[in-house]
Motif scaffolding. Structure first.
Motif, short mmCIF file in Angstrom:
data_model
loop_
_atom_site.label_atom_id
_atom_site.label_comp_id
_atom_site.label_asym_id
_atom_site.label_seq_id
_atom_site.Cartn_x
_atom_site.Cartn_y
_atom_site.Cartn_z
N GLY A 127 9.48 13.14 13.86
CA GLY A 127 9.41 12.45 15.10
C GLY A 127 8.13 12.60 15.45
O GLY A 127 7.61 11.58 16.29
N HIS A 128 7.26 13.64 15.10
CA HIS A 128 5.75 13.71 15.59
C HIS A 128 4.98 12.50 14.97
O HIS A 128 4.23 11.80 15.44
CB HIS A 128 5.26 15.06 15.57
N MET A 129 5.46 12.40 13.78
CA MET A 129 4.62 11.32 12.83
C MET A 129 4.87 9.80 13.42
O MET A 129 3.76 9.36 13.24
CB MET A 129 4.96 11.67 11.53
N ALA A 130 5.93 9.86 13.81
CA ALA A 130 6.28 8.58 14.32
C ALA A 130 5.42 7.87 15.37
O ALA A 130 5.30 6.96 15.74
CB ALA A 130 7.75 8.50 14.64
N ARG A 131 4.99 9.10 16.24
CA ARG A 131 4.14 8.71 17.49
C ARG A 131 2.87 8.07 16.91
O ARG A 131 2.39 7.17 17.63
CB ARG A 131 3.98 9.88 18.11
N ASP A 132 2.34 8.69 16.05
CA ASP A 132 0.93 8.38 15.63
C ASP A 132 1.06 8.38 14.18
O ASP A 132 0.44 9.49 13.38
CB ASP A 132 -0.07 9.53 15.94
N PRO A 133 1.25 7.19 13.47
CA PRO A 133 1.53 7.00 11.99
C PRO A 133 0.23 7.50 11.26
O PRO A 133 0.11 7.85 10.16
CB PRO A 133 2.05 5.94 11.78
N GLU A 134 -0.83 6.98 11.67
CA GLU A 134 -2.23 7.01 11.32
C GLU A 134 -2.58 8.52 10.76
O GLU A 134 -3.32 8.79 9.85
CB GLU A 134 -3.12 6.37 11.94
N GLN A 135 -2.32 9.54 11.91
CA GLN A 135 -2.97 10.74 12.02
C GLN A 135 -2.31 11.27 10.80
O GLN A 135 -1.21 11.60 10.16
CB GLN A 135 -2.53 11.65 12.94
N THR A 136 -3.21 12.33 9.99
CA THR A 136 -2.84 13.32 8.77
C THR A 136 -2.51 14.53 9.23
O THR A 136 -3.64 15.25 9.95
CB THR A 136 -4.07 13.13 7.76
N ARG A 137 -1.61 15.27 9.08
CA ARG A 137 -1.21 16.53 9.51
C ARG A 137 -1.30 17.45 8.39
O ARG A 137 -0.58 17.12 7.29
CB ARG A 137 0.10 16.46 10.06
N LYS A 138 -1.72 18.59 8.63
CA LYS A 138 -1.74 19.65 7.53
C LYS A 138 -0.53 20.53 7.65
O LYS A 138 -0.25 20.65 9.03
CB LYS A 138 -2.97 20.58 7.39
N SER A 139 -0.14 21.13 6.63
CA SER A 139 1.18 21.96 6.66
C SER A 139 0.81 22.97 7.71
O SER A 139 1.89 23.66 8.23
CB SER A 139 1.62 22.45 5.17
N ALA A 175 4.97 7.53 4.61
CA ALA A 175 4.71 6.57 3.55
C ALA A 175 4.97 5.29 3.86
O ALA A 175 4.51 4.13 3.03
CB ALA A 175 5.52 6.88 2.02
N ARG A 176 5.55 4.84 5.10
CA ARG A 176 5.87 3.52 5.46
C ARG A 176 5.88 3.58 6.85
O ARG A 176 6.08 4.66 7.36
CB ARG A 176 6.86 2.91 4.79
N ALA A 177 6.09 2.47 7.58
CA ALA A 177 6.28 2.17 8.79
C ALA A 177 7.41 3.19 9.55
O ALA A 177 8.61 3.04 8.76
CB ALA A 177 6.36 0.84 9.27
N GLU A 188 21.86 3.77 11.40
CA GLU A 188 21.59 3.08 12.81
C GLU A 188 20.44 3.57 13.44
O GLU A 188 19.82 2.66 14.51
CB GLU A 188 22.96 3.29 13.47
N THR A 189 19.52 4.76 13.29
CA THR A 189 18.90 5.24 14.07
C THR A 189 17.51 5.36 13.13
O THR A 189 17.63 6.15 12.23
CB THR A 189 19.19 6.62 14.50
N ASN A 190 16.40 4.98 13.61
CA ASN A 190 15.25 5.06 12.86
C ASN A 190 14.50 6.17 13.53
O ASN A 190 14.57 6.59 14.64
CB ASN A 190 14.25 4.04 12.64
N ILE A 191 13.25 6.83 12.97
CA ILE A 191 12.71 8.03 13.65
C ILE A 191 11.81 7.70 14.66
O ILE A 191 11.33 8.57 15.41
CB ILE A 191 11.78 8.84 12.51
N LEU A 192 11.83 6.32 15.12
CA LEU A 192 10.95 5.90 16.32
C LEU A 192 11.94 6.64 17.73
O LEU A 192 11.27 6.95 18.69
CB LEU A 192 10.79 4.68 16.44
N ALA A 193 13.23 6.52 17.32
CA ALA A 193 14.10 6.86 18.36
C ALA A 193 14.08 8.35 18.65
O ALA A 193 14.51 8.92 19.80
CB ALA A 193 15.64 6.68 17.86
N ILE A 194 13.23 9.33 17.66
CA ILE A 194 13.54 10.63 18.12
C ILE A 194 11.99 11.07 18.46
O ILE A 194 11.82 12.53 18.23
CB ILE A 194 13.90 11.45 17.08
#
Lengths: 141, 141
Positions: A15-27, A67-69, A125-131
């Motif tokens: 859900g967080h990644m869907a907001r800013d797909p470009e950003q790389t996050r560390k564990s 890995a994808r949109a 029916e739900t993609n991660i943009l919705a969350i």
DNA sequence: AATACGCGCAACTGCTACTGTTACAAAATA
DNA sequence: TATTTTGTAACAGTAGCAGTTGCGCGTATT
């Protein structure tokens, strides 16, 4: 939670990644935000990487990325990637000694399979943009 | 099995009872047939008694019997009596710190509730006569 | 009344699955 | 080369569940 903790962690992070797909996050950051341990994050996200939903990189600028949109990642993808199944199905190597067990297994497994399909259909029916929520907080976004 | 062992035991036993509703069975016999322990049988069937599906009696001619006609006991009744729920639902006392968690919980719990209803609807369509098998074996019938 | 039988219940013991934690190797970058 | 981050193995702690034992209570037989 018990069985859903992996799923929750995965979806929360996506859900967080869907907001800013470009950003790389560390564990470590993900773990801090989710209130758990970096190794746990790697275990869970590792399953998503195996399923092709995420990519990870080592080293200085390393971390995790979609890995994808986000439009192309549904809740069903995540559910399947984590091998969560409502009905413990697979290798049913049990001996069915009596006819009641036969009839029982036939009926119940049929119902469970149908319900599993229903669940997957709904999750698809739900993609991660919705969350991805709405406000601007969390994990440095 | 893991989560389904109680449900399996319950349905298996009810399947046999549906064949001969008059017969009274003691937990020791049921346990022997199911390959488990009498106390385990009493625990599981005790839940069914609390739900009004079975009656039990102490003493010499004691044991377990259906509380009503097998046609009037569906798989859904058993499922509910055992408090099995696909999604651990009830007291969701978790703090939802960030908006992603809010959105996530809303979506997932909605889907799970719908699937739960689907499951109950399907289970309601089958009563325990359908799982009584056909051959004549087991538990002294 | 005494005895035998079966359930009810509590307590305890493994067993299993899972999360959390530590430690270290491997890869990538400054 | 030194630092950062992932990948993975190993282990401890926890929770849930099946299985087991023991004992009390109610009920039917004698």
């Amino acid at each position: 939670m018990k069985r859903n903790s992996r799923l929750s962690l995965a979806l929360h992070t996506l859900g967080h990644m869907a907001r800013d797909p470009e950003q790389t996050r560390k564990s470590a950051d993900i773990a801090a935000h989710a209130g758990t341990n970096p190794v746990v994050v790697r275990r869970v996200l590792g399953s998503l990487r195996e399923a092709g939903l995420l990519v990870s990189e080592s080293g200085h600028a390393g971390g995790w990325r979609l890995a994808r949109a986000p439009q192309q990642i549904t809740l069903a993808d995540v559910y399947l990637a984590l091998d969560e199944r409502l009905v413990a199905p697979q290798a049913d190597t049990e001996e069915h000694n009596c006819s009641v067990e036969h009839a029982l297994h036939a009926r119940v497994s049929k119902v469970m399979a149908e319900v599993e399909q229903t669940l997957l259909a709904k999750l698809s029916e739900t993609n991660i943009l919705a969350i991805r929520g709405s406000a601007d907080e969390g994990m440095g976004e």
